[in-house]
Design a protein around this motif. Structure first.
Motif, PDB file in Angstrom:
ATOM      1  N   THR A  55       0.837  -1.202   0.000  1.00  0.00           N
ATOM      2  CA  THR A  55       0.000   0.000   0.000  1.00  0.00           C
ATOM      3  C   THR A  55       0.873   1.254   0.000  1.00  0.00           C
ATOM      4  O   THR A  55       0.578   2.234  -0.686  1.00  0.00           O
ATOM      5  N   VAL A  94      -8.559  -0.376   3.298  1.00  0.00           N
ATOM      6  CA  VAL A  94      -7.845  -1.491   2.671  1.00  0.00           C
ATOM      7  C   VAL A  94      -7.263  -2.413   3.720  1.00  0.00           C
ATOM      8  O   VAL A  94      -6.949  -1.985   4.824  1.00  0.00           O
ATOM      9  N   GLU A 142      -8.316  -5.692   4.881  1.00  0.00           N
ATOM     10  CA  GLU A 142      -9.098  -6.823   5.364  1.00  0.00           C
ATOM     11  C   GLU A 142     -10.563  -6.472   5.149  1.00  0.00           C
ATOM     12  O   GLU A 142     -10.890  -5.299   4.922  1.00  0.00           O
ATOM     13  N   ASP A 184     -13.860   1.096  -0.510  1.00  0.00           N
ATOM     14  CA  ASP A 184     -13.299  -0.119   0.100  1.00  0.00           C
ATOM     15  C   ASP A 184     -12.567  -0.845  -1.013  1.00  0.00           C
ATOM     16  O   ASP A 184     -13.173  -1.387  -1.920  1.00  0.00           O
ATOM     17  N   THR A 225      -0.587  -7.587  -2.491  1.00  0.00           N
ATOM     18  CA  THR A 225       0.789  -7.322  -2.915  1.00  0.00           C
ATOM     19  C   THR A 225       0.976  -7.784  -4.364  1.00  0.00           C
ATOM     20  O   THR A 225       1.609  -7.115  -5.175  1.00  0.00           O
ATOM     21  N   GLU A 226       0.391  -8.929  -4.652  1.00  0.00           N
ATOM     22  CA  GLU A 226       0.560  -9.543  -5.961  1.00  0.00           C
ATOM     23  C   GLU A 226      -0.122  -8.777  -7.087  1.00  0.00           C
ATOM     24  O   GLU A 226       0.289  -8.846  -8.240  1.00  0.00           O
ATOM     25  N   ARG A 285      -9.384 -14.872   3.788  1.00  0.00           N
ATOM     26  CA  ARG A 285      -8.503 -15.887   3.211  1.00  0.00           C
ATOM     27  C   ARG A 285      -9.115 -17.277   3.347  1.00  0.00           C
ATOM     28  O   ARG A 285      -9.718 -17.601   4.362  1.00  0.00           O
ATOM     29  N   ASN A 327      -4.447 -12.648   8.807  1.00  0.00           N
ATOM     30  CA  ASN A 327      -4.480 -11.221   8.574  1.00  0.00           C
ATOM     31  C   ASN A 327      -4.599 -10.545   9.936  1.00  0.00           C
ATOM     32  O   ASN A 327      -5.673 -10.417  10.494  1.00  0.00           O
TER      33      ASN A 327
HETATM   34  C1  WTA Z   1      -6.904  -8.816   2.359  1.00  0.00           C
HETATM   35  C2  WTA Z   1      -2.787  -5.414   0.933  1.00  0.00           C
HETATM   36  C3  WTA Z   1     -11.143  -7.572   2.161  1.00  0.00           C
HETATM   37  C4  WTA Z   1      -7.158 -10.005   1.456  1.00  0.00           C
HETATM   38  C5  WTA Z   1      -3.252  -4.418  -0.133  1.00  0.00           C
HETATM   39  C6  WTA Z   1      -5.945 -10.025   0.561  1.00  0.00           C
HETATM   40  C7  WTA Z   1      -8.875  -7.338   1.880  1.00  0.00           C
HETATM   41  C8  WTA Z   1      -4.853  -9.567   1.501  1.00  0.00           C
HETATM   42  C9  WTA Z   1      -9.059  -6.028   1.388  1.00  0.00           C
HETATM   43  C10 WTA Z   1      -3.708  -8.937   0.782  1.00  0.00           C
HETATM   44  C11 WTA Z   1     -10.396  -5.503   1.336  1.00  0.00           C
HETATM   45  C12 WTA Z   1      -6.952  -6.515   1.348  1.00  0.00           C
HETATM   46  N1  WTA Z   1     -11.392  -6.319   1.724  1.00  0.00           N
HETATM   47  N2  WTA Z   1      -9.921  -8.102   2.254  1.00  0.00           N
HETATM   48  N3  WTA Z   1     -10.653  -4.270   0.926  1.00  0.00           N
HETATM   49  N4  WTA Z   1      -7.850  -5.544   1.069  1.00  0.00           N
HETATM   50  N5  WTA Z   1      -7.553  -7.596   1.852  1.00  0.00           N
HETATM   51  O1  WTA Z   1      -0.799  -8.468   0.159  1.00  0.00           O
HETATM   52  O2  WTA Z   1      -7.234 -11.174   2.220  1.00  0.00           O
HETATM   53  O3  WTA Z   1      -0.772  -7.175   2.331  1.00  0.00           O
HETATM   54  O4  WTA Z   1      -5.674 -11.287   0.019  1.00  0.00           O
HETATM   55  O5  WTA Z   1      -2.077  -6.418   0.341  1.00  0.00           O
HETATM   56  O6  WTA Z   1      -5.493  -8.643   2.376  1.00  0.00           O
HETATM   57  O7  WTA Z   1      -2.775  -8.422   1.681  1.00  0.00           O
HETATM   58  P1  WTA Z   1      -1.509  -7.642   1.152  1.00  0.00           P
END
Ligand code: WTA
Length: 656
Positions: free
Chosen positions: A318, A393, A395, A418, A423-424, A527, A533
């Motif tokens: 982010t 952002v 969860e 929302d 990351t991917e 997940r 998370n």
């Molecule tokens: C979760 C963060 C629900 C999800 C940008 C994803 C979310 C993981 C949301 C990625 C959202 C992120 N609503 N779940 N708005 N945003 N997630 O890689 O499980 O740190 O797979 O990236 O966060 O986490 P990452």
């Protein structure tokens, strides 16, 4: 996700339309306009992105091929030459943005700095020249282990400028975690600081770098560039360590941006998965630049005069996409805060909004819940009327937190975006466009134009309305991760073969379950794999288990998530001890500390339960489902007859 949460989401019926005033002034002013863009992009994604790439970015050379898709490997804008540091800086210098604030920074102790685009450009060129002086060349990797200070952004842009890939390691990770990542990336230089301020304390960073590099444990590293922030006493390795403030005046402020191939490596960012060590997610230059640029522009409906604040840390995606690259590529003003709400002033978040007249505020549900707990008086005592748009952002957001955010922070007057992504994915995948999309509390609503998303079963067939399934993406997009650093096979297996490809059609799946309602709105349910998370931070249960097992007392460990009102999820560990050790509170504390040492404070187990045995299938697999139920104090659901030893569950229930 627990049953009660699913129920509350299913019951959530409220819909909030953007206000006419917001829509009229917005770039994407209606669902009709969104739908037109969406349909155009879906019909011909390559043409859609090519048009935007031409309009929105500056290129040294245009591409020959928009998309080269050899599933699951994508290349975008093949043959093009571009530099993201140029797009974030140089091109604004010939416009009225030259003297506009690029970064507004607030330090925890109350100091602050503003860097205009011209000033930021100057600092970036200087740091780029210092890196060059250390022998960093195009294609090399540079590790960053930084507090939230402007130099973190400067360092990222300096690397991008000379074509070195950065790998930012979150400052909350331990020396051990840092060492693993630096070694995997074979970093040549590490950029760090003596320390940083967080929650009213000066936290050390340089000591962890020293520990990570001790005994030549990362042989690729030749230099450490150190920014002075806290003035703490630190150890110094002459010949290796260089102070930034001493090097800066010795170099030229002229450093032209290196023309990069579209597909040249831009950065590696390590993230947790279900198995093995954290994987290095690879992002490349042009597609990432375009996608973060467009998603930032449309999702935040950015205006030239906006002050935008994202509370993330640059150690996470982010921070990469929506503190640094997306905002700066758009010539926006990005506010950065060094710390977190702190004991000495829990209302500091709202002080900053008031002080800088923040217009757009982007944070995580875990932070929103913490704000709620601190009480309405803190925000109500400040003037938050500058806010016009809110984002979340990290969860799934519970509708209660969504409504509080809307009413108390947004004064019922700000749309909430929302944003679901990973990351991917590099950038937002599901998100409202605030002037167009009616929002429902708890739903990330609809795909961004150009993103073909769906909810499918294990075979890849679409599921029915409101049926849960796997959230997948059906077509490549410009900022998708290109591979796992050094491991194409892991990339293919992890993301593209979970749902078996059919007739050459590959579906991207990275771990989330979701459902789609009758209006086509997506509801992300969390997940489906063994990734936790915790406060919006991703942690692999395997990583924490390995950390526990590396302690001499631990024979076996199983880690699950336990529902937590504030953090979303908390780490709950079941541990069996080696015969010669006995369970005690001291040992519990020691094991928690051991996890902190191995991974970092974010992974510290909230609870450790010692047990004589873990519930296993006859083939020896730990039945995590049961452990999740036990950790959350729920009835154990599912068939226990496949268990090897039925008495284990009973004992666990009794707490041993
Ligand atoms: C979760 C963060 C629900 C999800 C940008 C994803 C979310 C993981 C949301 C990625 C959202 C992120 N609503 N779940 N708005 N945003 N997630 O890689 O499980 O740190 O797979 O990236 O966060 O986490 P990452």
């Amino acid at each position: 996700m627990s049953n009660s949460t699913i129920e509350s989401v299913l019951q959530e019926q409220r819909v909030f339309e953007p206000s006419p005033a917001f829509s009229q002034a917005a770039q994407i002013p209606s669902m009709a306009v969104y739908q037109k863009l969406y349909d155009e992009a879906a019909a011909d994604p390559a043409a859609f992105w090519a048009k935007l790439a031409e309009q929105e970015l500056d290129w040294f050379e245009k591409w020959d091929t928009v998309l080269d898709w050899q599933p699951p490997f994508a290349k975008w804008f093949v043959g093009g030459k571009i530099n993201i540091s140029y797009n974030c800086l140089d091109r604004h210098l010939t416009t009225a943005r030259r003297n506009k604030a690029a970064l507004i920074w607030e330090g925890e102790p109350g100091d602050s700095r503003t860097l205009t685009y011209a000033q930021l450009h100057r600092e970036v060129c200087q740091m780029a020249n210092v890196l060059k002086g250390m022998g960093v060349k195009k294609g090399d990797r540079v590790g960053l282990y930084m507090p939230m200070i402007p130099e973190a952004a400067v360092a990222m842009l300096a690397c991008a400028r000379i074509g070195a890939a950065h790998t930012v390691v979150f400052g909350g990770f331990s020396a051990e975690a840092l060492r693993d990542r630096l070694n995997d990336a074979e970093a040549k230089v590490v950029i760090t600081a003596d320390g940083g301020f967080r929650k009213d304390k000066a936290m050390g960073l340089k000591p962890a770098v020293d520990a990570a590099l001790d005994d030549n444990a990362v042989p690729s590293v030749t230099n450490v560039l150190v920014v002075q922030r806290t003035q703490q006493e630190i150890d110094w390795t002459t010949g290796r360590d260089v102070w930034w403030h001493e090097a800066q005046p010795t170099v030229s402020a002229d450093c032209p941006a290196e023309p990069m191939d579209s597909e040249d490596l831009l950065f590696i960012l390590y993230t947790s998965g279900t198995t093995g060590k954290p994987k290095g997610v690879v992002h490349t230059t042009a597609g990432y630049n375009l996608y973060t640029h467009m998603t930032f522009q449309w999702t935040f409906d950015i205006k030239e005069t906006d002050v935008y604040w994202c509370t993330a840390d640059v150690g996470w995606i982010t921070g990469h996409s929506y503190i640094v690259y997306g905002p700066l590529s758009n010539g926006a003003t990005s506010l950065m805060y060094e710390g977190a709400p702190r004991p000495s002033n829990p209302g500091c978040t709202w002080d900053i909004v008031e002080k800088h007249g923040v217009n757009i505020f982007y944070t995580a549900p875990t932070a929103i819940r913490a704000f709620m707990k601190m009480g309405d008086e803190l925000p109500k005592a400040r003037d938050l009327s500058s806010l016009r748009l809110l984002g979340t952002v990290g969860e799934p957001i519970n509708p209660k937190a969504w409504m509080w955010y809307r009413e108390i922070i947004g004064g019922n007057n700000c749309p909430i975006v929302d944003t679901w992504w990973q990351t991917e994915t590099g950038g937002f995948m599901l998100t409202p466009l605030p002037g167009a999309t009616p929002t429902k509390p708890g739903s990330a609503t609809k795909p961004f134009p150009g993103i073909l998303a769906d909810v499918v079963d294990a075979e890849g067939n679409p599921v029915g309305t409101n049926e849960g399934g796997y959230l997948v993406i059906k077509h490549p997009w410009p900022s998708m991760m290109r591979t796992v650093y050094g491991d194409d096979d892991r990339f293919r297996r992890t993301y593209w073969e979970h749902i078996p490809p059919k007739d050459g059609k590959y579906l991207y799946f990275a771990g989330d379950g979701a459902r789609k309602d009758a209006d086509g709105y997506f509801w992300v349910m969390g997940r489906t794999d063994d990734v936790l998370n915790v406060s919006g931070h991703r942690l692999g249960t395997m990583e924490i288990e390995s950390a526990l097992v590396s302690h001499p007392s631990v024979a076996e460990a199983a880690v699950v998530g336990r529902k937590d009102e504030l953090k979303g999820e908390d780490v709950y560990a079941f541990v069996t001890l080696e015969g010669t050790y006995t369970a005690s509170d001291e040992l519990k504390a020691e094991l928690k500390q051991h996890v902190v040492k191995e991974i970092g404070a974010i992974a510290r187990p909230g609870e450790i339960q010692f047990t004589d045995a873990l519930p296993k299938t006859r083939s020896g697999k730990i039945i995590r489902r049961f452990l999740r139920n036990l950790a959350s104090g729920e009835e154990v659901v599912g068939d226990a007859t496949t268990m090897e030893d039925q008495s284990v569950l009973e004992k666990l229930r009794q707490g041993n």
